[in-house]
Write a protein that holds these residues in place. Sequence first.
Motif, PDB file in Angstrom:
ATOM      1  N   UNK A 291       0.798  -1.232   0.000  1.00  0.00           N
ATOM      2  CA  UNK A 291       0.000   0.000   0.000  1.00  0.00           C
ATOM      3  C   UNK A 291       0.831   1.282   0.000  1.00  0.00           C
ATOM      4  N   UNK A 292       1.832   1.364   0.862  1.00  0.00           N
ATOM      5  CA  UNK A 292       2.587   2.605   1.029  1.00  0.00           C
ATOM      6  C   UNK A 292       3.973   2.560   0.408  1.00  0.00           C
ATOM      7  N   UNK A 293       4.512   1.373   0.267  1.00  0.00           N
ATOM      8  CA  UNK A 293       5.856   1.229  -0.267  1.00  0.00           C
ATOM      9  C   UNK A 293       6.899   1.145   0.825  1.00  0.00           C
ATOM     10  N   UNK A 294       8.048   0.586   0.485  1.00  0.00           N
ATOM     11  CA  UNK A 294       9.166   0.442   1.404  1.00  0.00           C
ATOM     12  C   UNK A 294      10.436   0.939   0.734  1.00  0.00           C
ATOM     13  N   UNK A 295      11.381   1.431   1.523  1.00  0.00           N
ATOM     14  CA  UNK A 295      12.704   1.783   1.020  1.00  0.00           C
ATOM     15  C   UNK A 295      13.521   0.494   0.946  1.00  0.00           C
ATOM     16  N   UNK A 296      13.841   0.066  -0.269  1.00  0.00           N
ATOM     17  CA  UNK A 296      14.475  -1.233  -0.477  1.00  0.00           C
ATOM     18  C   UNK A 296      15.723  -1.117  -1.342  1.00  0.00           C
ATOM     19  N   UNK A 297      16.670  -1.993  -1.079  1.00  0.00           N
ATOM     20  CA  UNK A 297      17.794  -2.146  -1.990  1.00  0.00           C
ATOM     21  C   UNK A 297      17.298  -2.844  -3.256  1.00  0.00           C
ATOM     22  N   UNK A 298      18.056  -2.723  -4.318  1.00  0.00           N
ATOM     23  CA  UNK A 298      17.696  -3.343  -5.591  1.00  0.00           C
ATOM     24  C   UNK A 298      18.745  -4.381  -5.947  1.00  0.00           C
ATOM     25  N   UNK A 299      18.281  -5.548  -6.366  1.00  0.00           N
ATOM     26  CA  UNK A 299      19.198  -6.627  -6.762  1.00  0.00           C
ATOM     27  C   UNK A 299      19.164  -6.799  -8.272  1.00  0.00           C
ATOM     28  N   UNK A 300      20.344  -7.041  -8.823  1.00  0.00           N
ATOM     29  CA  UNK A 300      20.476  -7.237 -10.267  1.00  0.00           C
ATOM     30  C   UNK A 300      21.137  -8.590 -10.523  1.00  0.00           C
ATOM     31  N   UNK A 301      20.399  -9.472 -11.199  1.00  0.00           N
ATOM     32  CA  UNK A 301      20.927 -10.773 -11.595  1.00  0.00           C
ATOM     33  C   UNK A 301      21.394 -10.661 -13.040  1.00  0.00           C
ATOM     34  N   UNK A 302      22.639 -11.014 -13.309  1.00  0.00           N
ATOM     35  CA  UNK A 302      23.206 -10.842 -14.648  1.00  0.00           C
ATOM     36  C   UNK A 302      23.719 -12.160 -15.195  1.00  0.00           C
ATOM     37  N   UNK A 303      23.371 -12.439 -16.438  1.00  0.00           N
ATOM     38  CA  UNK A 303      23.794 -13.655 -17.135  1.00  0.00           C
ATOM     39  C   UNK A 303      24.654 -13.262 -18.330  1.00  0.00           C
ATOM     40  N   UNK A 304      25.761 -13.952 -18.519  1.00  0.00           N
ATOM     41  CA  UNK A 304      26.576 -13.731 -19.708  1.00  0.00           C
ATOM     42  C   UNK A 304      25.839 -14.288 -20.920  1.00  0.00           C
ATOM     43  N   UNK A 305      25.482 -13.418 -21.844  1.00  0.00           N
ATOM     44  CA  UNK A 305      24.728 -13.864 -23.020  1.00  0.00           C
ATOM     45  C   UNK A 305      25.544 -14.823 -23.875  1.00  0.00           C
ATOM     46  N   UNK A 306      26.835 -14.575 -23.989  1.00  0.00           N
ATOM     47  CA  UNK A 306      27.681 -15.434 -24.824  1.00  0.00           C
ATOM     48  C   UNK A 306      27.763 -16.850 -24.260  1.00  0.00           C
ATOM     49  N   UNK A 307      27.935 -16.970 -22.935  1.00  0.00           N
ATOM     50  CA  UNK A 307      28.027 -18.296 -22.333  1.00  0.00           C
ATOM     51  C   UNK A 307      26.690 -19.018 -22.378  1.00  0.00           C
ATOM     52  N   UNK A 308      25.605 -18.294 -22.150  1.00  0.00           N
ATOM     53  CA  UNK A 308      24.288 -18.922 -22.222  1.00  0.00           C
ATOM     54  C   UNK A 308      24.013 -19.431 -23.634  1.00  0.00           C
TER      55      UNK A 308
END
Length: 370
Positions: A291-308
Motif C-alpha cells: 500500500x505505502x511502499x518500502x525503502x528497499x535495496x535493488x538486486x540485479x541478476x546478470x547472465x553472460x549472453x555469450x556463455x548462455x
Amino acid sequence: MKPAIRSHSPLSDLPIELLLIIFKDAAQPTFSQREKYNNKNPYSTALSLCLVSRLVRRTILPDFLHTILLRRRHSVKKFANALLMQKAYAEEQSDLFFDYTPAVQRMWICEAFDYSLNAQAQSYSWMDVMAESYYKDIELKHNMSVLLPVILAAPALVVDRRHLKFILELEGAENACASRTDHNISGQSTFSGKTKSLAIIQQSINYVLNIFRNISKESVFFASIQHLTYLIDLAEDSCHFRDISSGVDSPENPVSMWMRDLPWAYMKSLQTFSVVYPHLPAPYDFQSYVTQGLDLHVERLTVSAALYKQDPEFFPWVTPPFPVTDPGTKRIESDGLSFEVTRDKTRLTQFFCSWDKAWASGLIEDEVVL
C-alpha cells in the motif's frame, strides 16, 4: 522625484563564466529518492532557467536533456511538440534552434504512472474503451514517429512493451521505405545503431514478448544492443524473486524462460542479460510494501549472453541454498552468473510500477554503482 529603487542581486557581481557554471548545476534534475516528484516536474528549474537568456538556455540544454523521463502519455506528446518546434526553428535558421538528438543520453518511456493515477477512474462501456484506445494509439504512433530518431540515438533506453512495439514497427517501416529509394539500394537501415543498453519494463513471468515478431531484418536497433534488462512486474513477480534474493530458490525457471524468448538472431552484439528486482529482506512489512511502499535495496541478476548461447540447456544456474548477497556487494555464483545489490535504496510499492526513480538515480544501470 525620488530615484527609482533597484534591487541588487549578489549574482550580478559574478563573472558570466561563473554564472553559467551555477546555472548548469542548478538545471540538472536530482532525481533524488526523497524528492516527491510524482506530482512535481523534476525539470521545472531547468525550464525556468531557459527563460533567463538565450545564452543561458543554450548552456544548460545539454545537461537538461541528458536524462529524459517521459512517465505519462502527455509527456510523450509534449516532447514530440518540442522536437517539432526545433525543426521549425531550423527551417527558419533561428538562433533558438538546438539539436536535441546528440544531447539525449538516457531515455525512459512508459505510461505506468498514468495507469496508477487512473486506478480509481470511473468505468466505461466496452465500446467506449475500444474507441478511446484506438484514437489514443493513432496519436501515440504519430508522436513516437517524431521521437524515433532521438530514441534510436540514445545510448540507454528504458521502455515498456507498448512503446517498444511502436519503435520496432516504425523502424521497420522506415527501413522498408529507405530500401525502395535510390539513396539506400543496399536496404540497410537509415539509422545508426547507438542504443547500447535496453531495459524493458514490467516483464511478467507469465507474459511472452510477442512484440519481438515485429523486428525488421535490417534492424540496427536490436543489433546494436549490448545489455538487455528486464524490470519485473512488481505486482506479479516481486514476491517470487524474494525467494531468489534470499537464497532459497534458483533463478533458472523464470530467467531461462525469458532468455529462450529472446530474438537471438537479431541481437548480434548482446553481452549481458539482466533482471532487476527488489531485494526483500526477511521479515518485511508486506502490508506496507503493498500500500505505502518500502525503502528497499535493488538486486540485479546478470547472465553472460555469450556463455548462455553456447549451451542453453546446460547453463550453470546453480541450485539453492546459496549465500545471500549483502547491500553494496557482488557475488559470482558460477561462470556467467552474478548477483549484485545496490548500496542505496529506492522506494518501491508492489501494486504500482515505481521503477522510474530507481532508474533515473542510476540504481538499475548495467553496472551497479557501489
